[in-house]
Write an enzyme that holds these catalytic residues in place. Structure first.
Site, short mmCIF file in Angstrom:
data_model
loop_
_atom_site.label_atom_id
_atom_site.label_comp_id
_atom_site.label_asym_id
_atom_site.label_seq_id
_atom_site.Cartn_x
_atom_site.Cartn_y
_atom_site.Cartn_z
N GLU A 1 70.40 81.97 6.85
CA GLU A 1 69.96 82.41 5.44
C GLU A 1 70.33 81.74 4.17
O GLU A 1 71.51 81.41 4.04
CB GLU A 1 70.38 84.00 5.21
CG GLU A 1 69.21 84.72 4.42
CD GLU A 1 67.94 84.94 5.43
OE1 GLU A 1 66.98 83.86 5.19
OE2 GLU A 1 67.69 85.65 6.10
N GLY B 1 60.26 90.36 2.00
CA GLY B 1 61.19 89.37 2.71
C GLY B 1 60.70 89.12 4.06
O GLY B 1 61.09 88.39 4.84
N LEU B 2 59.17 89.49 4.43
CA LEU B 2 58.80 89.25 5.63
C LEU B 2 57.45 88.10 5.40
O LEU B 2 56.83 87.99 6.46
CB LEU B 2 58.06 90.54 6.46
CG LEU B 2 59.27 91.65 6.67
CD1 LEU B 2 58.57 92.88 7.39
CD2 LEU B 2 60.29 90.94 7.42
N SER C 1 54.67 87.74 3.45
CA SER C 1 53.44 88.03 3.48
C SER C 1 52.70 87.03 2.61
O SER C 1 51.64 86.39 3.13
CB SER C 1 52.94 89.34 2.54
OG SER C 1 53.42 89.27 1.35
N SER C 2 53.30 86.28 1.84
CA SER C 2 52.78 85.08 1.19
C SER C 2 52.27 83.81 2.03
O SER C 2 51.14 83.35 2.06
CB SER C 2 53.36 84.54 -0.05
OG SER C 2 54.50 84.34 0.29
N GLU D 1 52.03 76.79 -2.04
CA GLU D 1 53.07 77.83 -2.75
C GLU D 1 53.85 77.12 -4.13
O GLU D 1 54.09 77.76 -4.91
CB GLU D 1 53.91 78.61 -1.97
CG GLU D 1 54.49 79.76 -2.25
CD GLU D 1 54.85 81.02 -1.45
OE1 GLU D 1 54.04 81.12 -0.41
OE2 GLU D 1 55.60 81.74 -1.57
N ASP E 1 59.34 79.91 5.77
CA ASP E 1 58.25 80.81 5.89
C ASP E 1 57.03 80.41 6.51
O ASP E 1 56.49 80.90 7.53
CB ASP E 1 58.01 81.54 4.29
CG ASP E 1 59.22 81.89 3.98
OD1 ASP E 1 60.16 82.03 4.56
OD2 ASP E 1 58.91 82.58 2.60
N TYR F 1 67.35 83.16 -7.29
CA TYR F 1 67.20 82.54 -6.17
C TYR F 1 67.04 80.98 -6.81
O TYR F 1 68.03 80.13 -6.29
CB TYR F 1 65.62 82.46 -5.75
CG TYR F 1 65.30 81.50 -5.05
CD1 TYR F 1 65.63 81.79 -3.39
CD2 TYR F 1 64.55 80.18 -5.05
CE1 TYR F 1 65.11 80.76 -2.57
CE2 TYR F 1 64.02 79.35 -4.04
CZ TYR F 1 64.48 79.78 -2.91
OH TYR F 1 64.13 78.67 -1.72
#
Ligand code: ADP
Ligand code: MG
Length: 391
Positions: free
Chosen positions: A34, A130-131, A133-134, A166, A178, A227
């Site tokens: 991570e 955090g899964l 979707s984008s 993105e 991702d 971030y």
């Protein structure tokens, strides 16, 4: 499937015929590695069985008409309006439309043809948890345009174009993980990606192990600022460590021994951030052999260590993520638990013995609600295939 019926019905009403195709692109969950993708490290995600679905046909004209069923909103744009980030009437593209429009922009930038599209889409991936979707939206639209465009890209190329959309069109500074997981997922397998070389392979997850995702329902705030600060700290660490280790290009190139030797020269905060990255990359290097040997117990311990490191060194956890992780680790059948994704809210990921997964989920939900006062959302999920055309 309910979600496919829903978008098909909306499509029929809006465009007066059934959609020619349906594509799906999954979300992802990361098990280990991570905040290392932007440090050239290794990540170990899986595509999950929750996805964005898009029903689509080629349009007669060059304009693209989209319906975002989950928002009950529409957008209408063309290759001419794409560089301006506007709708046909000149008003700015709504935020959600930047993702599919960005995909068109990235494909065109690579000289891949994108015809006008009529499309309706919806997703069962929670947004902003955090899964990813984008990334799933991006990959679903890449499949749609590929289906109608007469060109085919390898899955990693699709991932890179989704990331480009993105990064450069939507303006979100994300790493490759991702889009990679959404593009390259393989059923019942974890994915091991070297974020420097982009080489990847799949690793089996034992059949008797379930991936359980627990959504704290706390949504990230100020994430992009934090971030970017983490990324800057990592860059600063590399710059300073180069004085002693001139060969290094990123924290990936620093061993734990070298780091221990040189860390004293770093400001305290920079040192904490960099230590997480160096140690996390070391953990993820151990993961492959452990998983190949079916040693889930030891792998789960690495996940637990990862959480402690994200909490104390990288400081991207929050009280709710810590509560969720602590309760999970105390329950029967749990091999490992940690926050997943960027942090500051969102989800934890847990590896749980298959026969305990239902009970684990119920007890985790109950315990979390008792401590925080509100219910979480818990999903027992499976590693699934990456973005694909269903029909
Ligand atoms: P995540 O961690 O879920 O990827 P992001 O903030 O990166 O969170 O992306 C969420 C954004 O992606 C939403 O604000 C929206 O613009 C877009 N998005 C995600 N799911 C959908 C959906 N079902 N329909 C339309 N847009 C979506
Ligand atoms: Mg995202």
């Amino acid at each position: 499937m309910e979600i496919i019926d829903r978008i098909t019905n909306i499509f029929q009403k809006k465009f007066g015929s059934a959609p020619a195709h349906v594509a799906r692109a999954p979300g992802r969950v990361n098990l280990l590695g991570e905040h290392v993708d932007y440090n050239d490290g290794f990540v170990l995600p899986a595509a999950i069985d929750r996805a964005t679905y898009v029903a689509f046909s080629a349009a007669d004209a060059e304009q693209t008409q989209l319906v975002a069923a989950d928002f009950d909103e529409q957008a209408f744009f063309s290759p001419q309006t794409i560089p301006l980030k506007t709708l046909m009437d000149g008003s700015p593209l709504p935020e959600w439309a930047l993702y599919p429009a960005g995909v068109m922009w990235a494909l065109n930038g690579n000289h891949l043809e994108t015809c006008g599209l009529n499309a309706v889409y919806a997703s069962n991936i929670p947004r902003g948890s955090g899964l990813s979707s984008s990334a799933s939206v991006e990959l679903a639209f890449i499949i749609a345009w590929q289906t109608l465009g007469g060109w085919t890209l390898p899955s990693m190329q699709r991932a890179l174009l989704g990331q480009k959309a993105e990064n450069q069109y939507v303006g979100v500074n994300c790493g490759i993980m991702d889009q990679f997981a959404s593009a390259c997922g393989v059923e019942n397998r974890l994915l091991l990606l070297d974020c420097r070389s982009l080489e990847w392979k799949t690793i089996p997850l034992p059949e008797n192990i379930s991936i359980v995702i627990a959504d704290t329902k706390v949504r990230r705030k100020l994430t992009s600022g934090e971030y970017n600060k983490r990324r800057a700290a990592c860059e600063e660490a590399v710059r300073l460590l180069k004085q002693d280790l001139p060969e290094i290009k990123s924290l990936r190139d620093v061993s734990i021994e070298e780091f221990n030797r040189c860390a004293g020269k770093l400001p305290e905060l920079v040192s904490k951030r960099a230590r997480h990255v160096v140690e996390e990359i070391e953990r993820s290097k151990q993961a492959e052999a452990l998983l190949e040997a079916g040693n889930i117990r030891r792998f789960g311990e690495l996940m637990d260590q990862c959480h402690v490191s994200l909490r104390d060194l990288y400081e991207v956890s929050c009280p709710e993520l810590d509560i969720m992780t602590r309760i999970a680790q105390s329950l029967d059948g749990c091999y490992g638990a940690r926050l997943t994704g960027a942090g500051f809210g969102g989800c934890t990921v847990n590896l749980v013995a298959h026969e305990e997964a239902e009970r684990f989920s119920q007890l985790l939900a109950k315990g979390y609600q008792a401590e925080t006062g509100y219910p979480p959302e818990i999903y027992i999920t499976r590693a699934s295939n990456g973005a694909e055309l269903l029909k």
